[in-house]
Design a protein around this motif. Structure first.
Motif, PDB file in Angstrom:
ATOM      1  N   ALA A 162      -4.774   5.450  -5.090  1.00 33.48           N
ATOM      2  CA  ALA A 162      -4.366   7.495  -4.460  1.00 33.48           C
ATOM      3  C   ALA A 162      -3.399   7.679  -5.013  1.00 33.48           C
ATOM      4  O   ALA A 162      -2.157   6.952  -5.960  1.00 33.48           O
ATOM      5  CB  ALA A 162      -4.292   6.824  -2.647  1.00 33.48           C
TER       6      ALA A 162
ATOM      7  N   ASP B  84       1.194  -1.078   0.116  1.00 29.87           N
ATOM      8  CA  ASP B  84      -0.021  -0.280   0.454  1.00 29.87           C
ATOM      9  C   ASP B  84       0.945   1.228   0.014  1.00 29.87           C
ATOM     10  O   ASP B  84       0.140   2.684   0.387  1.00 29.87           O
ATOM     11  CB  ASP B  84      -1.275  -0.050   1.046  1.00 29.87           C
ATOM     12  CG  ASP B  84      -0.722   0.060   2.758  1.00 29.87           C
ATOM     13  OD1 ASP B  84       1.139  -0.388   2.497  1.00 29.87           O
ATOM     14  OD2 ASP B  84      -0.525   0.678   3.583  1.00 29.87           O
TER      15      ASP B  84
ATOM     16  N   SER C 117      -2.427   3.507  -0.912  1.00 29.40           N
ATOM     17  CA  SER C 117      -3.655   4.011   0.240  1.00 29.40           C
ATOM     18  C   SER C 117      -3.445   5.539  -0.414  1.00 29.40           C
ATOM     19  O   SER C 117      -2.323   6.291   0.621  1.00 29.40           O
ATOM     20  CB  SER C 117      -3.353   3.472   1.822  1.00 29.40           C
ATOM     21  OG  SER C 117      -2.372   3.899   2.472  1.00 29.40           O
ATOM     22  N   ALA C 118      -4.831   6.342   0.164  1.00 30.25           N
ATOM     23  CA  ALA C 118      -5.447   6.935   0.658  1.00 30.25           C
ATOM     24  C   ALA C 118      -4.551   7.406   1.648  1.00 30.25           C
ATOM     25  O   ALA C 118      -3.831   9.016   1.636  1.00 30.25           O
ATOM     26  CB  ALA C 118      -6.778   7.437   0.337  1.00 30.25           C
ATOM     27  N   ALA C 119      -4.564   6.851   3.018  1.00 29.14           N
ATOM     28  CA  ALA C 119      -4.195   7.465   3.890  1.00 29.14           C
ATOM     29  C   ALA C 119      -2.391   7.929   4.659  1.00 29.14           C
ATOM     30  O   ALA C 119      -2.358   8.934   4.266  1.00 29.14           O
ATOM     31  CB  ALA C 119      -4.298   6.259   4.723  1.00 29.14           C
ATOM     32  N   LYS C 120      -2.141   7.050   3.377  1.00 31.73           N
ATOM     33  CA  LYS C 120       0.025   7.077   3.100  1.00 31.73           C
ATOM     34  C   LYS C 120      -0.016   7.925   2.128  1.00 31.73           C
ATOM     35  O   LYS C 120       0.814   8.585   1.821  1.00 31.73           O
ATOM     36  CB  LYS C 120       0.558   5.669   2.133  1.00 31.73           C
ATOM     37  CG  LYS C 120       0.664   5.021   3.697  1.00 31.73           C
ATOM     38  CD  LYS C 120       1.428   3.544   3.093  1.00 31.73           C
ATOM     39  CE  LYS C 120       1.906   2.629   4.318  1.00 31.73           C
ATOM     40  NZ  LYS C 120       2.267   1.634   3.815  1.00 31.73           N
TER      41      LYS C 120
ATOM     42  N   GLU D  54      -1.908  11.259   1.865  1.00 29.71           N
ATOM     43  CA  GLU D  54      -2.168  11.884   2.462  1.00 29.71           C
ATOM     44  C   GLU D  54      -1.362  12.393   3.254  1.00 29.71           C
ATOM     45  O   GLU D  54      -0.489  13.323   4.441  1.00 29.71           O
ATOM     46  CB  GLU D  54      -3.544  11.882   3.440  1.00 29.71           C
ATOM     47  CG  GLU D  54      -4.250  12.804   4.747  1.00 29.71           C
ATOM     48  CD  GLU D  54      -5.427  12.792   4.775  1.00 29.71           C
ATOM     49  OE1 GLU D  54      -5.446  13.355   6.573  1.00 29.71           O
ATOM     50  OE2 GLU D  54      -6.058  12.136   4.190  1.00 29.71           O
ATOM     51  N   ARG D  55      -0.620  10.985   4.236  1.00 30.65           N
ATOM     52  CA  ARG D  55       0.505  11.422   5.473  1.00 30.65           C
ATOM     53  C   ARG D  55       2.066  11.477   4.542  1.00 30.65           C
ATOM     54  O   ARG D  55       2.734  12.536   4.862  1.00 30.65           O
ATOM     55  CB  ARG D  55       1.229   9.681   5.876  1.00 30.65           C
ATOM     56  CG  ARG D  55       1.845  10.175   7.209  1.00 30.65           C
ATOM     57  CD  ARG D  55       1.755  10.366   8.401  1.00 30.65           C
ATOM     58  NE  ARG D  55       2.272  10.584   8.959  1.00 30.65           N
ATOM     59  CZ  ARG D  55       3.140  10.843  10.130  1.00 30.65           C
ATOM     60  NH1 ARG D  55       2.502  12.647  10.141  1.00 30.65           N
ATOM     61  NH2 ARG D  55       4.616  11.269  10.455  1.00 30.65           N
TER      62      ARG D  55
END
Lengths: 467, 467
Positions: free
Chosen positions: B295, B228, B262-265, B267-268
């Protein structure tokens, strides 16, 4: 008048500080446009009115300037007042890229006697259309795969054969195809030189050599150029003083002067190169326009010290991008690897189209036609310019370039800037001169001077130039 | 049975020598087709029967082979002993350029499950032929002039529109066309980094990133990659420790792993980039092969910190070279100048052909077909490799790459070297790994694995590999 002081509220001050920092870091140079109000607001999570206030305060401080309907710009030392209306590009100094930018981006309506290439209607458009159709039909055409690392063998063979007819025999195995002559020189610079190395060029020389070498951060040393090649005393003195690694030069007809290297000077350069461990890069991009061959550094015996560079941009098409370099065998693998690392591979389809135009003789036939047209255009251009009070530095035997002295008191850069406002693209001497000693000179392209509007436009410009 | 010896007469011997030299120089690698009888005769000024005799003698010596109705081919694959005859390339270390060299230079006969692109017969050859004919007919086609500094407006608009359909809205004015995605990254590196700067990459990553960054003499820092996206703890630690200027990465499907960010990564990574003043270069060259969008770092709001890079090499043609970058407005002029200085201009004709394929929807239709073919090829390849004892690192949702663990005790580099001798081009894990921790891994291209000879050849290779 004093501006009454009132501190900006928190968010406005934050935006102002952000802008000031970017300008201080020279990330946003003078004349560059600030982000839009909306973009800035979104980026900083503030309202648009906060950005408006910040920009207006910065404007009142003289840090930035608004232009009607065109946003905000970083304030800075700008050229004569009227120039600023035309757009940010005109705010730039006349630098080595000036001619490139104007030539590439000016509309088709502009007259371009300063342009570095032939008019579109001098180019073999029908032959190119035919070759495109033939390649489209050819079941063996390289339509989709990557090209081999050194480029299409068929084109490398054609290039070697053609150079053979010019007395510049080359082994196809030593030819590396690139996407342009410029890219070939760039690749060689990456391979051969380090930042801080000294490199010799002619003064004047092709302006893009200066831009390219600056990108490589080398120390550029200019040697005055004469109608038969470099001033050899100065050339030798520069070798002694700066110990350059490279000499980068145009083969004849030389750009911008139309000079022809003499055999005696070619021989002397070779001897000096041997004695001083100098590598010679000879850009032979105009060679096919020569009616009578001038001397070459890259002659038939292919000294290990010489790299020949060429392309088809000037005689076939600058839209079918393809250049080449011919180099000693033991450098080839490393150059091919560097090319793979930095651009991966060449344009196989373009290479196939060009190979076809060479194989069926269409290109060779076209270059004969070009030589004959240029031979007619040259004396016409000389007559026109002399009538306007310009003086050719010498009268070239061939090629498209004519290097001229302007009438007394006229500065080339100012004339070019004034010309641009009237849709007239000129090539002021100093963009070619490292020492900036060619302010009174200008390069003309005789193939771009047949437009009937040109004599009057040029005469008016010279008469009214505020120089 | 001995073949009775009789010397070839002069001209025949000349042709034979010419062919042998080409093969010895690896200009004509094993499996490549020799020039036609007619072409060879014309090129050397001999009769066709002389060429027939030369080819037949070379065939009797085992140097070349005839194929019924299909001409003559350089014999191969060659036995291990003969390796030293083939030339220096095979003796090289498995370095980051190894896969490029073999992929570009191996003949059409080789099986290439390690290759980084789709087979020729998966590419839209008919559409390209049609577009070539259309451009040949078009009175407005840019046949001979230099392209504008930023590239053909029509193609920049098409690219922006297409990216809009993928939720990656871009302003066409911020798009700079280059000759390849690789050239776009190279230009950005020239613009953004200095020798000695630190640059983050994924480990594993596209091998040519490593070669390119080495050419820029930067300090390359690898961050382990997960299905991810990057390992975020290691990513953050690298930011603290090395203060890199850039993070250079592939958007999904990631090369070589097929991973999806991934979207979370995403963003991070953005938050960390902001905090550590990091610039993000996202190479989106495989994005059009995604069936379900993953993402992106370069999302619709176009942070100033992100540069998106793309090209058409993987989905349309690698012979029509064209890439692009999308960048904040205030960097554009400087990047365009750098491009002009180092390659002068792009290939307008190529850009026009691609613009036409995008405008009439042929390319979009073709990418849909590719996604569907890859979706079928992926499980087939997984079954084949699992049956041979290889283990996918994860099962990618889309794209062409499958990153696999080899059976215990088998070294990827040795397997690839052994494969090459049998005309099997593999992509050993360590060419993608900065830390050289992927010796037991191998990248497969599922689109290159439908040849019926492959399962047996691969099985034999694994069984007999001296690893």
């Amino acid at each position: 008048m004093d501006i009454p002081y009132s501190p900006a509220p928190g968010r406005t001050a934050g935006i102002m500080q952000f802008v000031r920092q970017r300008i201080a870091a020279r990330e946003w140079p003078p004349g560059s446009r600030l982000p839009s109000l909306r973009g800035m607001a979104r980026q900083h999570g503030v309202s648009k009115s906060t950005v408006v206030e910040a920009y207006e305060r910065l404007e009142s401080e003289g840090v930035i300037r608004a232009r009607a309907g065109a946003g905000f710009y970083v304030a800075g030392p700008l050229a004569p007042l009227a120039l600023s209306e035309i757009g940010p590009r005109l705010d730039r100094q006349i630098d080595p890229l000036w001619v490139s930018r104007q030539s590439l981006d000016l509309g088709a309506q502009a007259l371009k006697p300063g342009c570095g290439w032939l008019p579109e209607d001098w180019m073999p458009r029908d032959a190119i259309r035919r070759a495109l159709r033939q390649v489209a039909r050819d079941p063996e055409a390289p339509l989709t795969d990557y090209a081999p690392a050194l480029g299409l063998p068929a084109l490398r063979t054609q290039i070697a054969q053609h150079l053979g007819t010019r007395g510049l025999a080359a082994d196809p195995r030593h030819i590396l195809l690139t996407d342009s002559g410029t890219q070939a020189v760039d690749l060689l610079c990456r391979f051969l030189i380090e930042p801080g190395d000294a490199v010799l060029v002619d003064d004047p020389c092709y302006f893009n050599f200066l831009a390219l070498l600056r990108a490589h951060r080398v120390r550029i040393i200019g040697v005055p150029h004469a109608p038969d090649g470099p001033d050899m005393d100065r050339f030798e003195a520069a070798l002694e003083e700066y110990r350059p690694r490279l000499y980068l030069s145009n083969a004849g007809p030389h750009n911008p002067t139309g000079a022809r290297l003499s055999a005696a000077k070619a021989e002397r350069i070779h001897a000096l190169a041997e004695a001083h461990d100098l590598i010679l890069i000879e850009d032979d991009i105009f060679g096919d326009l020569e009616s009578r061959p001038s001397a070459r550094l890259a002659s038939g015996d292919r000294s290990d010290r010489v790299v020949q560079v060429g392309s088809f941009s000037k005689t076939l098409s600058a839209s079918l991008r393809c250049g080449y370099l011919i180099v000693r065998e033991d450098w080839l693998d490393a150059l091919a690897d560097l090319r793979t690392a930095t651009t991966f591979s060449g344009a196989g389809l373009t290479q196939a189209v060009i190979a076809r135009l060479l194989r069926d003789g269409a290109w060779q036939q076209h270059t004969r036609l070009l030589r004959s047209r240029l031979a007619q255009a040259m004396p016409r251009a000389i007559r026109l310019l002399c009538a306007l009070g310009l003086q050719p530095w010498h009268e070239p035997e061939d090629g498209m370039f004519l290097w001229c002295r302007l009438p007394d008191g006229i500065d080339g850069a100012r004339l070019a800037q004034a010309g641009l406002q009237q849709g007239l693209m000129l090539a002021p001497g100093n963009v070619f001169s490292l020492a900036q000693t060619a302010g009174h000179m200008m390069r003309f392209n005789v193939s771009q001077m047949d437009d009937p509007r040109l004599p009057e436009r040029l005469a008016t410009l010279i008469r009214t130039c505020p120089c």
